[in-house]
Design a protein around this motif. Structure first.
Motif, PDB file in Angstrom:
ATOM      1  N   UNK A   1       6.638   6.399  -1.779  1.00 18.11           N
ATOM      2  CA  UNK A   1       7.294   6.826  -3.010  1.00 18.11           C
ATOM      3  C   UNK A   1       8.669   7.435  -2.739  1.00 18.11           C
ATOM      4  N   UNK A   2       9.730   6.817  -3.329  1.00 18.62           N
ATOM      5  CA  UNK A   2      11.088   7.352  -3.257  1.00 18.62           C
ATOM      6  C   UNK A   2      11.744   7.247  -1.900  1.00 18.62           C
ATOM      7  N   UNK A   3      11.241   6.388  -1.013  1.00 15.84           N
ATOM      8  CA  UNK A   3      11.783   6.352   0.349  1.00 15.84           C
ATOM      9  C   UNK A   3      13.212   5.802   0.362  1.00 15.84           C
ATOM     10  N   UNK A   4      13.511   4.822  -0.496  1.00 14.73           N
ATOM     11  CA  UNK A   4      14.875   4.275  -0.532  1.00 14.73           C
ATOM     12  C   UNK A   4      15.868   5.320  -1.037  1.00 14.73           C
ATOM     13  N   UNK A   5      15.472   6.013  -2.092  1.00 16.90           N
ATOM     14  CA  UNK A   5      16.334   7.053  -2.667  1.00 16.90           C
ATOM     15  C   UNK A   5      16.599   8.169  -1.662  1.00 16.90           C
TER      16      UNK A   5
ATOM     17  N   UNK B   1       8.369  13.309   6.253  1.00 22.85           N
ATOM     18  CA  UNK B   1       7.106  12.686   5.856  1.00 22.85           C
ATOM     19  C   UNK B   1       7.046  12.626   4.341  1.00 22.85           C
ATOM     20  N   UNK B   2       6.856  11.418   3.804  1.00 26.29           N
ATOM     21  CA  UNK B   2       6.795  11.206   2.359  1.00 26.29           C
ATOM     22  C   UNK B   2       5.380  10.801   1.968  1.00 26.29           C
ATOM     23  N   UNK B   3       5.173  10.656   0.665  1.00 26.34           N
ATOM     24  CA  UNK B   3       3.857  10.338   0.130  1.00 26.34           C
ATOM     25  C   UNK B   3       3.691   8.831  -0.042  1.00 26.34           C
TER      26      UNK B   3
ATOM     27  N   UNK C   1       6.985   7.666   7.076  1.00 29.55           N
ATOM     28  CA  UNK C   1       7.834   8.569   7.847  1.00 29.55           C
ATOM     29  C   UNK C   1       9.255   8.028   7.826  1.00 29.55           C
ATOM     30  N   UNK C   2      10.169   8.856   7.355  1.00 23.39           N
ATOM     31  CA  UNK C   2      11.585   8.490   7.293  1.00 23.39           C
ATOM     32  C   UNK C   2      12.267   9.086   8.512  1.00 23.39           C
ATOM     33  N   UNK C   3      12.729   8.236   9.407  1.00 23.21           N
ATOM     34  CA  UNK C   3      13.237   8.687  10.695  1.00 23.21           C
ATOM     35  C   UNK C   3      14.757   8.606  10.762  1.00 23.21           C
TER      36      UNK C   3
END
Length: 472
Positions: A272-276, A262-264, A253-255
Motif C-alpha cells: 500500500x502506497x509504495x510508489x507514492x 517497512x510498509x503494509x 520493504x522500501x530500500x
C-alpha cells in the motif's frame, strides 16, 4: 536528421502503438540470427507496452492541444545540436520552421549503455535498438495521458518507415533547461521553495494519476528540467504504474542506500502506497534537504524542519506534504511570518520620484541581481529591517518588479550620493545618513514623516546658501 526522410510518417499515437505491437510481435519471423534470449526480452517489452496501451485507451486520454508535429516539420529543422545523452536515449535541440520554435528531440542512443550491453550479450544491433525503442513508445504513451503542468509536453512524433527492419522513432517535446543543483543552491530561497512546491504538486498528481499511482524509478535531478520557471519531469521511460505485489508485510520493504522502510501489505495483495512513498523519499533526499532550509525566513524554519523530518521518515504522504507546503506559501505571501517587533521604518525618509544612478553596489546573498543586493520583501517595513541589518546599507528602493508570489523586489544600496530624479519609485533613505552627509538648501524646510513622500524637484545637493540639517 532522425525521421526527416520522405518515407517518414506521422501517425496518431494509438495507431503507432498498434503498429509497433503488430510489427514487433514475437510471432513475426525475426530471422534465424536473432538469439532466443533477445526474442524473450522483446516479448516482455511488448507485453508491458500492450498493458500500458490498454490502460491509455481505457482512460480515453485526449490528444495534446494544438497541431501535432511530425516528420515534415523535422525536414526543415535547423540549429540541431546535442543536448544530453543517457543510458537509452539521446536528446537534441532543434529550431523548427517557419517561426524557429525550439523543441527537444528524443531518439534511441545507439552508442548508449542499454544498446551496447545488449549487443555485447546478443550480437544483434538491430534487435537491440528495437528493444531500446520500446522505451520511447512507452514514454509517448505516458506523456499522452499525464496532463499536468509538472510533466513535459509531447508536441508530436515521427515514425520513419524507411528504416528496416527496426522502427526509427523520434519524439518531439517542449524544450527545457536542465537543472544545475550547484546553481540552485546559490539562488534566493523563494525560487528554491517554488521548485520544491512544483515537485510536491507533481508527486501528488502522480500518486493519483489516471493510470494509478506512478513511481519514478530513476529519480534524479537530471530527469527534470525548467520550462518558463516551472519544474517538469522530462524522462518517463523508467516508471512503474504497478505497486509491488505482496503476501505479507515482510514483502513490502522500501530500500534506500541509507535507510529502509517497512510498509503494509494491503488486502488486495499490493504494498500500500509504495510508489507514492518512494517518490517522496527521493524528493526529500535529492531536493528538500538541499533547497528548503538554507536562508529561509527564521519564523518559517521550524515548519520547514517539520516537513523535512516528516518526509525523511515517510510520516507524510503526498497529500499531507502538499498541505504543509501550501501552509508555508500562505504564511510567506501574506506576511504573517513576519515577527512582531518595533519597526525600523520610522528611521527612514521616503523620497518619491527618485532613482539610483548606480548600477553596481555592495552584494548580499542570496540576491536576485549579481550586480548588487536585491531581495524579496513583503513591504517597506520588512525592507527597513533588512537594511538596518546590513552595515553597508544606507537606503533602499522598492522596485516595480514582482516575484512569483507577488512580493516586491527591493534594491539595497550603500550610498545616496547619486540619487537622481526619475520614474515613480520611492527611495527610503536613513535619516542619520542625510543628517551627516546631505545638507538641504534653504528652500527646503525639512523632511516630513516617513509615511509622507517628498516630491520630485527637491534639491539634495549641498548649497553655498544657508542649509538646514535634519536631526538624527
Amino acid at each position: 536528421m532522425p525521421g526527416a526522410r520522405p518515407a517518414g510518417l506521422l501517425v496518431a499515437l494509438p495507431a503507432l502503438l498498434a503498429l509497433a505491437l503488430v510489427s514487433w510481435g514475437p510471432w513475426r519471423p525475426p530471422g534465424s540470427e536473432t538469439p532466443p534470449g533477445l526474442l524473450g526480452e522483446l516479448g516482455r517489452r511488448r507485453r508491458d507496452l500492450s498493458r500500458l496501451a490498454a490502460a491509455v485507451q481505457a482512460q480515453a486520454c485526449a490528444a495534446p492541444p494544438g497541431r501535432a508535429l511530425g516528420c515534415a516539420d523535422l525536414e526543415g529543422a535547423t540549429g540541431v545540436r546535442p543536448l544530453a545523452s543517457g543510458i537509452t536515449k539521446r536528446v537534441s535541440r532543434a529550431l523548427l520552421p517557419p517561426a524557429g520554435e525550439e523543441v527537444a528531440l528524443k531518439a534511441v542512443h545507439g552508442a548508449g549503455l542499454d544498446v551496447s550491453r545488449c549487443v555485447q550479450r546478443y550480437g544483434h544491433p538491430a534487435g537491440c535498438r528495437r528493444l531500446a525503442a520500446y522505451k520511447l513508445l512507452k514514454e509517448m504513451s505516458l506523456l499522452r495521458c499525464l496532463d499536468h503542468p509538472g510533466v513535459v509536453k509531447l508536441r508530436g512524433q515521427c515514425y520513419d518507415t524507411s528504416v528496416n527492419p527496426e522502427m526509427k522513432i523520434t519524439t518531439i517535446m517542449e524544450l527545457g533547461t536542465p537543472l544545475e543543483m550547484i546553481h540552485l543552491l546559490q539562488t534566493p530561497w523563494e525560487k528554491r521553495f517554488k521548485i520544491c512546491l512544483d515537485l510536491v504538486e507533481l508527486l501528488q498528481y502522480l500518486a493519483n494519476s489516471p493510470l494509478g499511482s506512478i513511481a519514478l524509478l530513476d529519480f534524479q535531478p537530471r530527469q527534470f528540467v525548467m520550462v518558463d520557471g516551472v519544474l517538469k519531469v522530462t524522462d518517463l521511460d523508467d516508471i512503474s504504474t504497478e505497486e509491488l505485489s505482496c503476501q505479507t508485510d515482510k514483502d513490502c520493504v522500501l530500500e534506500f542506500p541509507t535507510k529502509n522502510f517497512s510498509l503494509k501489505c494491503a488486502v488486495h495483495g499490493k504494498c500500500e502506497g509504495i510508489n507514492e512513498r518512494r517518490n517522496l523519499f527521493n524528493a526529500y533526499r535529492y531536493f528538500f534537504m538541499y533547497l528548503l532550509p538554507h536562508a529561509a525566513p527564521l519564523v518559517l524554519q521550524p515548519i520547514l524542519k517539520d516537513i523535512l523530518n516528516a518526509t525523511g521518515d515517510l510520516r507524510f504522504g503526498a497529500n499531507e506534504t502538499l498541505r504543509a507546503f501550501q501552509k508555508v506559501l500562505h504564511l510567506y505571501k501574506s506576511g504573517l511570518y513576519l515577527q512582531k517587533k518595533p519597526s525600523h521604518l520610522k528611521e527612514y525618509i521616503a523620497l518619491k520620484g527618485f532613482r539610483s544612478g548606480t548600477v553596481e553596489d555592495y552584494r548580499c546573498w542570496p540576491s536576485y541581481s549579481h550586480l548588487g543586493c536585491m531581495l524579496s520583501v513583503h513591504n517597506a517595513e520588512e525592507a527597513a529591517d533588512i537594511c538596518c541589518s546590513h552595515s553597508q546599507c544606507q537606503h533602499f528602493i522598492i522596485t516595480p518588479q514582482k516575484t512569483w508570489t507577488g512580493r516586491s523586489l527591493a534594491l539595497f544600496q550603500s550610498s545616496s550620493a547619486d540619487l537622481i530624479p526619475g520614474n515613480n519609485t520611492v527611495v527610503y533613505v536613513k535619516r542619520s545618513t542625510v543628517s551627516r552627509v546631505k545638507p538641504l538648501t534653504s528652500s527646503q524646510k525639512g523632511y516630513r514623516d516617513v509615511r509622507e513622500e517628498i516630491p520630485t524637484g527637491t534639491n539634495f545637493t549641498p548649497s553655498k546658501e544657508t542649509t538646514h540639517f535634519v536631526s538624527a
